[in-house]
Design an enzyme around this catalytic site. Structure first.
Site, PDB file in Angstrom:
ATOM      1  N   ARG A  16      32.185  22.165  31.181  1.00 55.54           N
ATOM      2  CA  ARG A  16      31.377  23.381  31.315  1.00 55.54           C
ATOM      3  C   ARG A  16      32.187  24.632  31.670  1.00 55.54           C
ATOM      4  O   ARG A  16      31.665  25.739  31.655  1.00 55.54           O
ATOM      5  CB  ARG A  16      30.259  23.154  32.353  1.00 55.54           C
ATOM      6  CG  ARG A  16      29.081  22.413  31.753  1.00 55.54           C
ATOM      7  CD  ARG A  16      28.001  22.210  32.783  1.00 55.54           C
ATOM      8  NE  ARG A  16      28.348  21.136  33.710  1.00 55.54           N
ATOM      9  CZ  ARG A  16      27.786  20.990  34.903  1.00 55.54           C
ATOM     10  NH1 ARG A  16      26.895  21.863  35.340  1.00 55.54           N
ATOM     11  NH2 ARG A  16      28.122  19.981  35.678  1.00 55.54           N
ATOM     12  N   GLN A  73      44.989   8.868  35.176  1.00 55.55           N
ATOM     13  CA  GLN A  73      43.790   8.193  34.658  1.00 55.55           C
ATOM     14  C   GLN A  73      43.723   8.601  33.180  1.00 55.55           C
ATOM     15  O   GLN A  73      43.331   9.709  32.849  1.00 55.55           O
ATOM     16  CB  GLN A  73      42.539   8.688  35.409  1.00 55.55           C
ATOM     17  CG  GLN A  73      41.260   8.008  34.954  1.00 55.55           C
ATOM     18  CD  GLN A  73      40.006   8.707  35.488  1.00 55.55           C
ATOM     19  OE1 GLN A  73      40.034   9.879  35.880  1.00 55.55           O
ATOM     20  NE2 GLN A  73      38.904   7.986  35.492  1.00 55.55           N
ATOM     21  N   SER A 100      37.450  15.550  46.225  1.00 57.91           N
ATOM     22  CA  SER A 100      37.331  16.012  44.845  1.00 57.91           C
ATOM     23  C   SER A 100      38.166  17.270  44.663  1.00 57.91           C
ATOM     24  O   SER A 100      38.089  18.203  45.469  1.00 57.91           O
ATOM     25  CB  SER A 100      35.875  16.329  44.513  1.00 57.91           C
ATOM     26  OG  SER A 100      35.116  15.146  44.613  1.00 57.91           O
ATOM     27  N   ASN A 168      25.347  14.740  48.418  1.00 55.44           N
ATOM     28  CA  ASN A 168      26.696  14.185  48.506  1.00 55.44           C
ATOM     29  C   ASN A 168      27.699  15.271  48.126  1.00 55.44           C
ATOM     30  O   ASN A 168      27.649  15.796  47.020  1.00 55.44           O
ATOM     31  CB  ASN A 168      26.778  12.999  47.522  1.00 55.44           C
ATOM     32  CG  ASN A 168      28.201  12.481  47.349  1.00 55.44           C
ATOM     33  OD1 ASN A 168      29.046  12.682  48.212  1.00 55.44           O
ATOM     34  ND2 ASN A 168      28.431  11.803  46.229  1.00 55.44           N
ATOM     35  N   LYS A 349      61.695  50.824  39.151  1.00 55.62           N
ATOM     36  CA  LYS A 349      61.929  49.439  38.712  1.00 55.62           C
ATOM     37  C   LYS A 349      63.315  49.010  39.097  1.00 55.62           C
ATOM     38  O   LYS A 349      64.278  49.762  38.893  1.00 55.62           O
ATOM     39  CB  LYS A 349      61.763  49.346  37.192  1.00 55.62           C
ATOM     40  CG  LYS A 349      61.874  47.928  36.665  1.00 55.62           C
ATOM     41  CD  LYS A 349      62.570  47.827  35.308  1.00 55.62           C
ATOM     42  CE  LYS A 349      64.055  48.020  35.420  1.00 55.62           C
ATOM     43  NZ  LYS A 349      64.790  47.686  34.184  1.00 55.62           N
ATOM     44  N   ASN A 375      67.684  63.556  47.579  1.00 58.97           N
ATOM     45  CA  ASN A 375      66.412  64.135  47.150  1.00 58.97           C
ATOM     46  C   ASN A 375      66.390  64.162  45.624  1.00 58.97           C
ATOM     47  O   ASN A 375      67.285  64.730  44.993  1.00 58.97           O
ATOM     48  CB  ASN A 375      66.270  65.544  47.712  1.00 58.97           C
ATOM     49  CG  ASN A 375      64.888  66.099  47.405  1.00 58.97           C
ATOM     50  OD1 ASN A 375      63.936  65.859  48.124  1.00 58.97           O
ATOM     51  ND2 ASN A 375      64.775  66.808  46.288  1.00 58.97           N
ATOM     52  N   SER A 403      65.414  69.386  39.595  1.00 53.41           N
ATOM     53  CA  SER A 403      64.227  68.986  38.845  1.00 53.41           C
ATOM     54  C   SER A 403      64.566  68.773  37.378  1.00 53.41           C
ATOM     55  O   SER A 403      65.406  69.468  36.813  1.00 53.41           O
ATOM     56  CB  SER A 403      63.160  70.074  38.947  1.00 53.41           C
ATOM     57  OG  SER A 403      62.756  70.157  40.287  1.00 53.41           O
ATOM     58  N   ALA A 421      68.914  72.001  37.830  1.00 53.36           N
ATOM     59  CA  ALA A 421      67.637  71.645  37.205  1.00 53.36           C
ATOM     60  C   ALA A 421      67.779  71.615  35.692  1.00 53.36           C
ATOM     61  O   ALA A 421      68.474  72.438  35.105  1.00 53.36           O
ATOM     62  CB  ALA A 421      66.571  72.644  37.623  1.00 53.36           C
TER      63      ALA A 421
HETATM   64  C1  UD1 Z   1      30.000  13.896  41.799  1.00 52.55           C
HETATM   65  C2  UD1 Z   1      29.163  12.836  42.507  1.00 52.55           C
HETATM   66  C3  UD1 Z   1      27.896  13.484  43.071  1.00 52.55           C
HETATM   67  C4  UD1 Z   1      28.263  14.600  44.012  1.00 52.55           C
HETATM   68  C5  UD1 Z   1      29.187  15.618  43.307  1.00 52.55           C
HETATM   69  C6  UD1 Z   1      29.702  16.618  44.306  1.00 52.55           C
HETATM   70  C7  UD1 Z   1      29.590  10.768  41.276  1.00 52.55           C
HETATM   71  C8  UD1 Z   1      29.048   9.765  40.329  1.00 52.55           C
HETATM   72  N1  UD1 Z   1      28.819  11.798  41.577  1.00 52.55           N
HETATM   73  O1  UD1 Z   1      29.272  14.374  40.690  1.00 52.55           O
HETATM   74  O2  UD1 Z   1      27.135  12.511  43.775  1.00 52.55           O
HETATM   75  O3  UD1 Z   1      27.107  15.256  44.484  1.00 52.55           O
HETATM   76  O4  UD1 Z   1      30.322  14.955  42.728  1.00 52.55           O
HETATM   77  O5  UD1 Z   1      30.412  17.635  43.640  1.00 52.55           O
HETATM   78  O6  UD1 Z   1      30.676  10.589  41.753  1.00 52.55           O
HETATM   79  N2  UD1 Z   1      36.937  13.031  38.000  1.00 52.55           N
HETATM   80  C9  UD1 Z   1      38.034  12.269  37.671  1.00 52.55           C
HETATM   81  N3  UD1 Z   1      37.926  11.315  36.706  1.00 52.55           N
HETATM   82  C10 UD1 Z   1      36.757  11.078  36.057  1.00 52.55           C
HETATM   83  C11 UD1 Z   1      35.632  11.864  36.409  1.00 52.55           C
HETATM   84  C12 UD1 Z   1      35.755  12.813  37.382  1.00 52.55           C
HETATM   85  O7  UD1 Z   1      39.116  12.433  38.232  1.00 52.55           O
HETATM   86  O8  UD1 Z   1      36.752  10.192  35.196  1.00 52.55           O
HETATM   87  C13 UD1 Z   1      37.090  14.080  39.031  1.00 52.55           C
HETATM   88  C14 UD1 Z   1      36.769  15.462  38.512  1.00 52.55           C
HETATM   89  O9  UD1 Z   1      37.925  16.066  38.003  1.00 52.55           O
HETATM   90  C15 UD1 Z   1      36.251  16.179  39.749  1.00 52.55           C
HETATM   91  C16 UD1 Z   1      35.650  15.060  40.589  1.00 52.55           C
HETATM   92  O10 UD1 Z   1      36.170  13.860  40.075  1.00 52.55           O
HETATM   93  O11 UD1 Z   1      37.290  16.790  40.472  1.00 52.55           O
HETATM   94  C17 UD1 Z   1      34.130  15.048  40.523  1.00 52.55           C
HETATM   95  O12 UD1 Z   1      33.745  14.797  39.171  1.00 52.55           O
HETATM   96  P1  UD1 Z   1      32.513  15.520  38.508  1.00 52.55           P
HETATM   97  O13 UD1 Z   1      32.410  15.052  37.108  1.00 52.55           O
HETATM   98  O14 UD1 Z   1      32.556  16.953  38.756  1.00 52.55           O
HETATM   99  O15 UD1 Z   1      31.325  14.823  39.342  1.00 52.55           O
HETATM  100  P2  UD1 Z   1      29.855  15.362  39.543  1.00 52.55           P
HETATM  101  O16 UD1 Z   1      29.065  15.102  38.321  1.00 52.55           O
HETATM  102  O17 UD1 Z   1      29.889  16.752  40.047  1.00 52.55           O
END
Ligand code: UD1
Ligand code: CA
Length: 457
Positions: A16, A73, A100, A168, A349, A375, A403, A421
């Site tokens: 997004r 990952q 996160s 959460n 610069k 000056n 100048s 000048a």
């Molecule tokens: C997640 C939580 C949600 C919480 C929210 C808070 C889960 C299932 N849900 O949702 O309960 O309220 O965060 O912001 O966990 N990421 C990875 N690998 C992946 C997927 C995600 O590293 O395969 C990382 C993303 O880069 C991000 C973080 O995990 O930094 C959270 O992932 P995101 O997809 O934003 O989770 P939410 O849908 O927001």
């Protein structure tokens, strides 16, 4: 504290955001999101967190590899799958903190309180939660008394569950061995084959484990950045925190609404920031300096009691008691010693200007060394570029540049020397000399009357 390990999830694409850049590399107050989270981890005593990277992993790793252990990952199959990637690193982990990478407003105090509660109460898992009036999009916290029962994602929640305002934040504390065990048990939750980290709580519930929540009083901390609009919202909140902090430390900020200060900036006591001013990067401002209005400084140093007005500066050092602007442009490599004046419509610069020297109006000074108390007259230009190479100009102490002098580099003007000048100086001028380069003035007496008379014939 039993062997504390931190894991930061940062592999998601951030669809997004509609961006080429991985989500966690988007900047907040001059720093990528991921670095804000790393800072908080450092502040609770974790030196080298594990960072899970995936999308744009090269870009993320290049930026943070010196302060984090990078874990890849390869496919982004959800937050549960992300944490599974660190299983080999959890061998001796007593407590595992999961953060996160897209949650930059998390505060150190909250993280400390979360860890403390988790350890004091010997919980198996403790979740950092917050109350939100508009909880849309977040996982909802379902409890039985104080015990956590389940976390349900927005899209899986019933209408009643969606009414729950405790959410959460995506920050958790786990007992290491229990987490390792449960990670092996989580299964894909939906048609996309996504593994939810939050399924861990269903597993713990079945095992009868103690699960707690620590609720932060500041719901802003929960803000996870998923869109540019949330990024802008976070920027506004973070900016407010920075301004509050500097005001508490004795900085006058006349109009916080039009003042932008990056996270890496340092300000001394009794600095004054006037409206419409941006201080960026690693800018440092010393005591009693007045900056603004309408000034933008990036990676600049400003000395005590200096004034910088309507100025743009980048990678420039300004000494004590200098007066800069209005409408000055200080480019990289500008180094001004004490008591220097750089006035209106002056560009500098890669030049050093010694104590007490003045460049008051309409000048370009590039690749130059200007001696003390020199000056520089209005309109003076260092002609430093011949179309191929840049050349240096040296202007001596106490010299007086008339100048509109053009100084064609490479050229040296000696101490106490003067240029007339309008001169175009192409040869060195010795100390104490006067150099004038311009044609003699011709004066024709009565010229006006004679030409008029001719016209009337
Ligand atoms: C997640 C939580 C949600 C919480 C929210 C808070 C889960 C299932 N849900 O949702 O309960 O309220 O965060 O912001 O966990 N990421 C990875 N690998 C992946 C997927 C995600 O590293 O395969 C990382 C993303 O880069 C991000 C973080 O995990 O930094 C959270 O992932 P995101 O997809 O934003 O989770 P939410 O849908 O927001
Ligand atoms: Ca998120």
């Amino acid at each position: 504290m039993p062997n504390l390990v931190a894991v930061i999830m940062a592999a998601g694409k951030g669809t997004r955001m509609q961006s080429k850049l991985p989500k966690v590399m988007h900047s907040l107050a001059g720093k990528p999101l991921i670095e804000h989270v790393l800072d908080v981890a450092n502040q609770v005593g974790i030196e080298r967190p594990l960072v899970i990277v995936g999308h744009g992993r090269e870009v993320v790793a290049a930026r943070i590899h010196e302060r984090a252990e990078i874990v890849v990952q390869a496919e982004q199959l959800g937050t549960g799958h992300a944490v599974m990637q660190v299983l080999p690193y959890l061998e001796n982990a007593g407590t595992v903190l999961v953060l996160s990478g897209d949650q930059p407003l998390l505060k150190t105090e909250s993280l400390q309180a979360l860890i403390k509660m988790h350890e004091d109460r010997e919980a198996c898992a403790t979740v950092l939660t917050a109350y939100m009036n508009q909880p849309f999009g977040y996982g909802r916290i379902l409890k039985d008394g104080e015990r956590l029962v389940r976390i349900v994602e927005e899209k899986d929640a019933t209408p009643e569950e969606r009414e729950v305002k405790e959410i959460n934040t995506g920050t958790y504390c786990f007992k290491g061995p229990a987490l390792k065990d449960a990670l092996r048990k989580i299964t894909p939750q939906n048609a996309q084959g996504e593994y939810y980290l939050t399924e861990i709580f269903d597993i713990f519930l079945k095992q009868g484990e103690r699960m707690l929540t620590y609720c932060t009083g500041d719901s802003h901390e929960a803000l996870g950045i998923n869109s540019r609009s949330q990024l802008a919202e976070a920027e506004g909140i973070f900016r407010g925190r920075i301004l509050e902090r500097w005001m508490a430390d004795g900085v006058t900020i006349v109009d916080p609404a039009s003042t932008f200060i990056d996270a890496g900036v340092e300000l001394a006591q009794d600095v004054t920031i006037l409206p419409f001013t941006r201080l960026l990067g690693k800018t440092r401002i010393k005591e009693d300096a007045v900056i603004g209005p309408q000034t933008s400084l990036e990676n600049c140093n400003v000395g005590c009691s200096s004034e910088v007005t309507y100025t743009v500066g980048k990678d420039a050092d300004i000494g004590d008691r200098c007066h800069i602007g209005p409408f000055a442009y200080l480019r990289p490599g500008t180094r001004l010693e004490e008591n220097v004046k750089v006035g209106d419509f002056v560009e500098i610069k890669n030049s050093r200007i010694e104590t007490g020297a003045k460049v008051p109006h309409l000048s370009y000074i590039g690749d130059a060394h200007v001696g003390k108390s020199a000056n520089i007259g209005a309109g003076t230009i260092t002609c430093n570029y011949d179309g191929i190479n840049k050349h240096p100009t040296k202007i001596g102490d106490y010299s007086f540049i008339g100048s509109n002098t053009n100084l064609v580099a490479p050229v040296e003007i000696g101490d106490h020397a003067v240029t007339g000048a309008g001169s175009t100086i192409t040869k060195n001028v010795p100390a104490n000399a006067l150099a004038v380069e311009r044609s003699q003035q011709i004066v024709k007496e009565h010229w006006h009357r004679e030409t008029r008379n001719r016209g009337q014939k």
